[in-house]
Design an enzyme around this catalytic site. Structure first.
Site, PDB file in Angstrom:
ATOM      1  N   LYS A   1     -29.410  10.527 -40.375  1.00 30.65           N
ATOM      2  CA  LYS A   1     -30.752  11.777 -39.967  1.00 30.65           C
ATOM      3  C   LYS A   1     -29.908  11.377 -38.526  1.00 30.65           C
ATOM      4  O   LYS A   1     -30.234  12.962 -38.204  1.00 30.65           O
ATOM      5  CB  LYS A   1     -31.809  10.660 -39.341  1.00 30.65           C
ATOM      6  CG  LYS A   1     -32.444  10.868 -40.579  1.00 30.65           C
ATOM      7  CD  LYS A   1     -33.905   9.357 -41.133  1.00 30.65           C
ATOM      8  CE  LYS A   1     -34.310   9.088 -42.316  1.00 30.65           C
ATOM      9  NZ  LYS A   1     -35.280   8.316 -41.970  1.00 30.65           N
TER      10      LYS A   1
ATOM     11  N   GLN B   1     -38.564   3.175 -40.624  1.00 29.35           N
ATOM     12  CA  GLN B   1     -37.527   3.279 -41.436  1.00 29.35           C
ATOM     13  C   GLN B   1     -38.665   2.118 -42.788  1.00 29.35           C
ATOM     14  O   GLN B   1     -38.279   1.295 -42.590  1.00 29.35           O
ATOM     15  CB  GLN B   1     -36.266   2.914 -41.043  1.00 29.35           C
ATOM     16  CG  GLN B   1     -35.157   3.149 -42.450  1.00 29.35           C
ATOM     17  CD  GLN B   1     -35.097   4.244 -43.298  1.00 29.35           C
ATOM     18  OE1 GLN B   1     -35.358   5.693 -42.316  1.00 29.35           O
ATOM     19  NE2 GLN B   1     -35.303   4.403 -44.213  1.00 29.35           N
TER      20      GLN B   1
ATOM     21  N   ASP C   1     -42.602  11.772 -41.031  1.00 26.54           N
ATOM     22  CA  ASP C   1     -42.212  11.515 -42.358  1.00 26.54           C
ATOM     23  C   ASP C   1     -43.667  11.580 -43.950  1.00 26.54           C
ATOM     24  O   ASP C   1     -43.086  11.500 -44.153  1.00 26.54           O
ATOM     25  CB  ASP C   1     -42.106   9.705 -42.630  1.00 26.54           C
ATOM     26  CG  ASP C   1     -40.212   9.606 -42.503  1.00 26.54           C
ATOM     27  OD1 ASP C   1     -39.850  10.269 -42.894  1.00 26.54           O
ATOM     28  OD2 ASP C   1     -40.755   8.269 -42.840  1.00 26.54           O
TER      29      ASP C   1
END
Ligand code: NAP
Length: 293
Positions: free
Chosen positions: A52, A96, A119
Site C-alpha cells: 500500500k 490492517q 477500507d
C-alpha cells in the site's frame, strides 16, 4: 474467450489517479494522505501494508504507517484511531486485519470515523452502500465492480451467481450487483456451504463470481457455455516450474473453465491488482470529500 486484464486496468487507474494528484500539486494543494495501522509481525499483513505504501508513492500520495507490537492494549489502539480521526492531514486510514485475539476487531472498526474509513468496513459505510447512498466500498468488491465497468460488461437483467457470502467479498458484491446502478441490476443468487445442488445453480449463471477460498473448486461442468467468470480466490501452491518455488492459483480451475467462458479473470492478474488500486481510489475520494461533503 476474452481475458479481463486486471493488471492493465489497475495500471490505467493508477495513471488517472497520478494525473489528478499532479493537478493538485500544480495548484499547490496537499496530495491525498493514507495511513495504516499495523499490529504485530504477521508477514502477509506486513507485505500488504508495504504494498500500500509503495502504491501510494507511485501515484504521489503521502502515506504513513503506525506500527505496534502484538501485545498492544486495546485502549492504546483505540487512542491511535482517535488521533487519526482528528488529524486533518490524514484523509483516510486502515487498520490492517486480522488483529490479535485480545483486541475486539469490531470495536476498533467502529471507532474509525466513517469519513476516513477508506477500507469501507464501518457499519455506516456498509449501510450506506446497501441503500445506495455514496459510501466507501471495501477494496475487493469495489475492484470487482470497477473491472466490470471498465470491461463494458452489461449486467442488467443477467443471472448473477455469487459463490461465497463473506463480509469482505461475497456479501458486498451481492448487494452491489443487485443495486439499481450499472454495473448492477442483476438477478443475484448467493451460494454458501449450506447450498444444495450448487453445481446446478452455478451452471445457470450468466455471471459467476467466485469467492469461496478453495483452490480450483469450480470445474468446467459447473459453468454455463459463454458465461462471464470472476475468480476472486488466491492460493499459493508449490511449483517446480517457477524460480520462487510456488505459483498462484484461484478458486476456479482455469485451464478447463476458461475455454467455456466469454470473459474470465486470470489468477494472478485479475481481481488481485484491483484491490490496492481501489484503496487508492477511496483515498482520493476522501481527499476530495466526495462521499461525505
Ligand atoms: P471466506 O471468508 O473463507 O468465505 C468463503 C465463503 O465460501 C463462505 O461464505 C463459505 O460459506 C463459502 N464456502 C466455503 N466452502 C464452500 C463449499 N464447499 N461450498 C459452498 N460454499 C462454500 O473467504 P473470503 O475472505 O471471502 O475469500 C475468498 C477467496 O478470495 C480466498 O481465496 C481469498 O484468498 C480470496 N481473496 C482475494 C482477494 C483479492 O484481493 N483478490 C481479497 C480477499 C479475498 P459459509 O458462509 O457457509 O461458511
Amino acid at each position: 474467450m476474452n481475458l479481463i486484464d486486471g493488471k492493465k486496468i489497475a495500471a490505467e487507474i493508477k495513471q488517472e489517479i497520478a494525473l489528478e494528484v499532479k493537478k493538485m500539486i500544480d495548484k499547490e494543494e496537499r496530495p491525498p494522505h493514507l495511513a495504516a495501522i499495523l499490529v504485530g509481525n504477521d508477514p502477509a499483513s506486513e507485505t500488504y501494508v508495504n504494498s500500500k505504501a509503495k502504491a501510494c508513492k507511485e501515484v504521489g500520495f503521502d502515506s504513513s504507517t503506525y506500527k505496534f507490537e502484538s501485545n498492544i492494549e486495546e485502549e492504546e489502539l483505540l487512542k491511535t484511531v482517535e488521533f487519526l480521526n482528528n488529524d486533518p492531514d490524514i484523509d483516510g486510514f486502515i487498520v490492517q486485519l486480522p488483529l490479535p485475539d485480545h483486541i475486539d476487531e469490531q470495536k476498533v472498526i467502529q471507532a474509525i470515523s466513517p469519513r476516513k474509513d477508506v477500507d469501507g468496513f464501518h457499519p455506516e459505510n456498509v449501510g450506506r452502500m446497501t441503500i445506495g447512498l455514496p459510501a466507501y466500498v471495501s477494496a475487493t468488491p469495489n475492484g470487482i465492480m470497477e473491472l466490470l465497468k471498465r470491461s463494458d460488461m452489461k449486467t442488467a437483467g443477467k443471472n448473477c451467481v455469487i459463490l461465497g457470502r463473506s463480509n469482505i467479498v461475497g456479501r458486498p458484491v451481492s448487494i452491489l450487483m443487485s443495486r439499481t446502478t450499472e454495473p448492477g441490476n442483476a438477478t443475484v443468487t448467493v451460494c454458501h456451504s449450506k447450498t444444495q445442488n450448487l453445481a446446478a445453480i452455478t451452471a445457470s449463471a450468466d455471471i459467476l463470481i467466485v469467492a469461496i477460498g478453495r483452490p480450483e473448486f469450480v470445474t468446467a461442468d459447473m459453468v454455463k457455455e459463454g458465461a462471464v467468470v470472476i475468480d476472486v480466490g488466491i492460493h499459493r501452491v508449490p511449483s517446480a516450474k517457477t524460480k520462487s518455488g510456488f505459483r498462484l492459483i484461484g478458486d476456479v480451475k482455469y485451464d478447463e473453465v476458461a475455454p467455456k467462458t466469454s470473459q474470465i479473470t486470470p489468477v494472478p492478474g485479475g481481481v488481485g491488482p484491483m484491490t490496492i488500486v481501489s484503496l487508492l481510489m477511496n483515498t482520493l475520494r476522501a481527499r476530495k470529500n466526495e462521499i461525505y461533503p
